[in-house]
Design a protein around this motif. Sequence first.
Motif, PDB file in Angstrom:
ATOM      1  N   UNK A 679      20.410 112.838  44.050  1.00  0.00           N
ATOM      2  CA  UNK A 679      21.262 112.182  44.983  1.00  0.00           C
ATOM      3  C   UNK A 679      22.003 112.881  45.776  1.00  0.00           C
ATOM      4  N   UNK A 680      22.009 114.295  46.206  1.00  0.00           N
ATOM      5  CA  UNK A 680      22.712 115.061  47.180  1.00  0.00           C
ATOM      6  C   UNK A 680      23.800 115.693  46.613  1.00  0.00           C
ATOM      7  N   UNK A 681      24.456 116.532  47.476  1.00  0.00           N
ATOM      8  CA  UNK A 681      25.465 117.428  46.971  1.00  0.00           C
ATOM      9  C   UNK A 681      26.918 116.927  46.665  1.00  0.00           C
ATOM     10  N   UNK A 682      27.142 115.333  46.801  1.00  0.00           N
ATOM     11  CA  UNK A 682      28.541 114.994  46.850  1.00  0.00           C
ATOM     12  C   UNK A 682      28.398 113.959  45.563  1.00  0.00           C
ATOM     13  N   UNK A 683      28.980 114.483  44.570  1.00  0.00           N
ATOM     14  CA  UNK A 683      29.230 113.530  43.250  1.00  0.00           C
ATOM     15  C   UNK A 683      29.690 112.373  43.413  1.00  0.00           C
ATOM     16  N   UNK A 684      30.740 112.243  44.417  1.00  0.00           N
ATOM     17  CA  UNK A 684      31.338 111.136  44.508  1.00  0.00           C
ATOM     18  C   UNK A 684      30.143 109.681  45.371  1.00  0.00           C
ATOM     19  N   UNK A 685      28.997 110.325  45.521  1.00  0.00           N
ATOM     20  CA  UNK A 685      28.247 109.255  46.161  1.00  0.00           C
ATOM     21  C   UNK A 685      27.175 108.893  45.136  1.00  0.00           C
ATOM     22  N   UNK A 686      27.367 109.474  43.908  1.00  0.00           N
ATOM     23  CA  UNK A 686      26.108 109.353  42.782  1.00  0.00           C
ATOM     24  C   UNK A 686      26.515 107.923  42.337  1.00  0.00           C
ATOM     25  N   UNK A 687      26.412 106.867  42.868  1.00  0.00           N
ATOM     26  CA  UNK A 687      26.433 105.485  42.171  1.00  0.00           C
ATOM     27  C   UNK A 687      25.368 105.181  41.416  1.00  0.00           C
ATOM     28  N   UNK A 688      25.632 104.651  40.480  1.00  0.00           N
ATOM     29  CA  UNK A 688      24.798 104.243  38.883  1.00  0.00           C
ATOM     30  C   UNK A 688      23.279 103.384  39.734  1.00  0.00           C
ATOM     31  N   UNK A 689      23.566 102.627  40.480  1.00  0.00           N
ATOM     32  CA  UNK A 689      22.442 101.588  40.991  1.00  0.00           C
ATOM     33  C   UNK A 689      21.191 102.372  41.690  1.00  0.00           C
ATOM     34  N   UNK A 690      21.714 103.732  42.419  1.00  0.00           N
ATOM     35  CA  UNK A 690      20.912 104.564  43.022  1.00  0.00           C
ATOM     36  C   UNK A 690      19.803 105.117  42.206  1.00  0.00           C
TER      37      UNK A 690
END
Length: 805
Positions: A679-690
Amino acid sequence: MRTLGRGQAGQTRTRSWGARLARGLLWLVLLLALALAGAALWLRGTVTPRTTGQLSLSGLSGPVTVTRDQWGVPHIRAEKSDEDAVFALGYVHWQDRAWQMDFQRRVAQGRLSEVLGEAALDQDRFLRTWGFQRAAQSALPALSERSRRMIRAYTAGVNAAMREKGKQALEFRILGYTPEGWTDVDSISWSKLMAFDLGGNWEEEVLGTRAVKRLGAGGPAEVMPPYPASGPTILSEDELGREGPPARSGPAARTTLPESTVRAITAHLNAARSLGLERVPGKGSNDWVVGGARTASGKPLLADDPHLGLTAPMLWYLADLQGPALKVIGASIPGLPSIVIGRNDRVAWGVTNVNPDVQDLYVEPPSAPLKSRTEVIRVKGAPDVKLTVRESAHGPVVSDLGSGGAADVGPRVALKWTALAPGDTTLDAFLGLNYARDWAGFKAALKSYVAPSQSFVYADVDGNTGYYAPGRVPVRARGDGSLPVPGDGQNEWTGFIPFDQLPHTFNPADALVVTANNRVVPPAYPFHLGNDRNWAEPDRAARITGLLSAKPTGLTLDDMKRVQLDTVSPVWPQLREFMLGAAPADDLSRRAQSLLRGWDGNETVDSVPATIFEAWLMGLQNMARDELGDAATVNSLAVLNQLRTGGELCHDETAGVPDCAALLTRTLSAATADLRARLGDDPAAWTYGKVHQVASDHRAFGKVKALAPLFNHRAPTPGGTNTVNVARPEAGTFRQTHGPSYRQIVDLASPDRSVYIGSLGQGGGPLSPHATDQQDKWIAGEYLPMSTRPEDWGRVRVMTLTPAP
């Protein structure tokens, strides 16, 4: 008049030719698109069944109207006989689910290699060795005359649909074969595989054997922790209506198995897993019934959502059947001539798995006599394969499969299981439930129930509620069936728990029965229903009970929906202190851990903490793999116990993990590294539905790259491990492969206000207009009307079936 220079003219001609070429390509694309659309429409027309008009069919005694509503659910009305209604059910089952029905019976028969080739040989060896089809054949003569009449009518309906020219499922065309005619035995065979899927105690015995060898006598309790004493039971001691200590048999003489034998038996497990028949942590179901004292209407509410493998097409087929006496609506299974879960005009029922211990592994002495038979497996594109299957007095020898036949590779281990015994009358029970008018009729139907044992909740329009756990549960001369025992005659079954002494209650005083695969009875129950490792963790049951009890009176159907759709993790509060107290080893772990602080545990598709929590929990659930192998996965209760006690499973010398603190650090690092890669380097963008998406995959083409996009279905879903709305992410993929395969909520104050929904759609093929039209509603927590009233059906298509002259 202005003239163009040579260069300008050339540029103009170039642009002109470019424009012409672009227009030509555009027309070509449009023509190709139209051709493809036409081909798709033609192909859809050749595989989509007829749903309007009038058909004259042999096998009917009178006219039948089949009205499909806007979601493709058939509402069947037979004028002359109930058998005609069941005939029509068989007809529409085959119309919409022909491939599913043929595949399911091929699984039961162990005949997948005939159409799938050598890749299916291991599955066929497993299926032939266990003898599912032979068990189905032995069950048919034991059924009542009414059941046999219904089966014959259903078979006739299936074969009538099969004769419909030019309407073949797409799978048959791709694989290049024509299905054989349906038989009466085919209507029983799939129920045997369902019993296997819901009754895997033999697997626990194999795992327990490994645990004893690697961890000592206390190993099984480490890997498969006993049900907590504080956990809720379905029935209380008061509801048992009996007092005194339980009557227990003496200890069994346990035996150990060499690793070669364990590997041979595990070959069965691997074959079953490849068919989607497996036990996973969190797999289970919910059902509950609330009495009128707790509801706004003063009449009961009943909810059910069986958690099973999610496939394309979905397992269930919604249907509404009415004949002169039969008035039933709910979820059927293509291939079976009845409604399995649902209601009639007076009574409603729901089911979850009891999971009693009904399977035992026996290590046969060298002198034990064995019978043998030869099974011939036909293989597409290859020579036939002969398989020798041996049986002892206890059942099939399941330690031969790994060696490919009957060669002795160590102790001969046989399986004894209630579902393989002759005389299985479970189909009598389900057909009886369709006709039940009251509690007495409900109980009378369940007396015929054999396997797999289920927790049935009950409600009726008169305001009564109840619970019963029917099925054949063995009484053992010695031991609790938790580990393999010698087959020397000292560890036999002496009978079964009498029906009237199986767990049950009628109109309980607290007007509430909740089941979630949790422990059924308290210690005062006098029979051995199952050892403490049989039951699911108590979290779902406790969460459901808490949510329902938070509103002591005035409960409504909408309240039932909110409980059924709850996605708050009940294990997060228990694991929070350990996860937030862990020492991050790197900056990414630190950032991810900080996102868990303040989380309410709600696992929605847009939640970031849910992603981190489930990824971390996956790693912790693998803590026993260094001791028991790569396939070993422990449940959340085992994880919690190990973290609380500093247990041995935390330790991994090879990986340099000395204790639970180090394990938490290591698994957090591994989880965040995996999520960064996804999902990439930013944990804040790790939304569950992805990452967390339902995977309703096709059983034959789900892993064929060229066909998977057409036959498989994916979509983001909420929920996770141990949530009421079960949606456990699969280790390594985050896919949701198991979950609420069907949901229903029945309002006994006004049954036609009841609701239901399937996980995908009524259609069986990817070209069907109803292949996936329930999925979005299922994910969003919406329902269809479970109504017998035409005004609730929306736009309809009507087909009339009449007797052939």
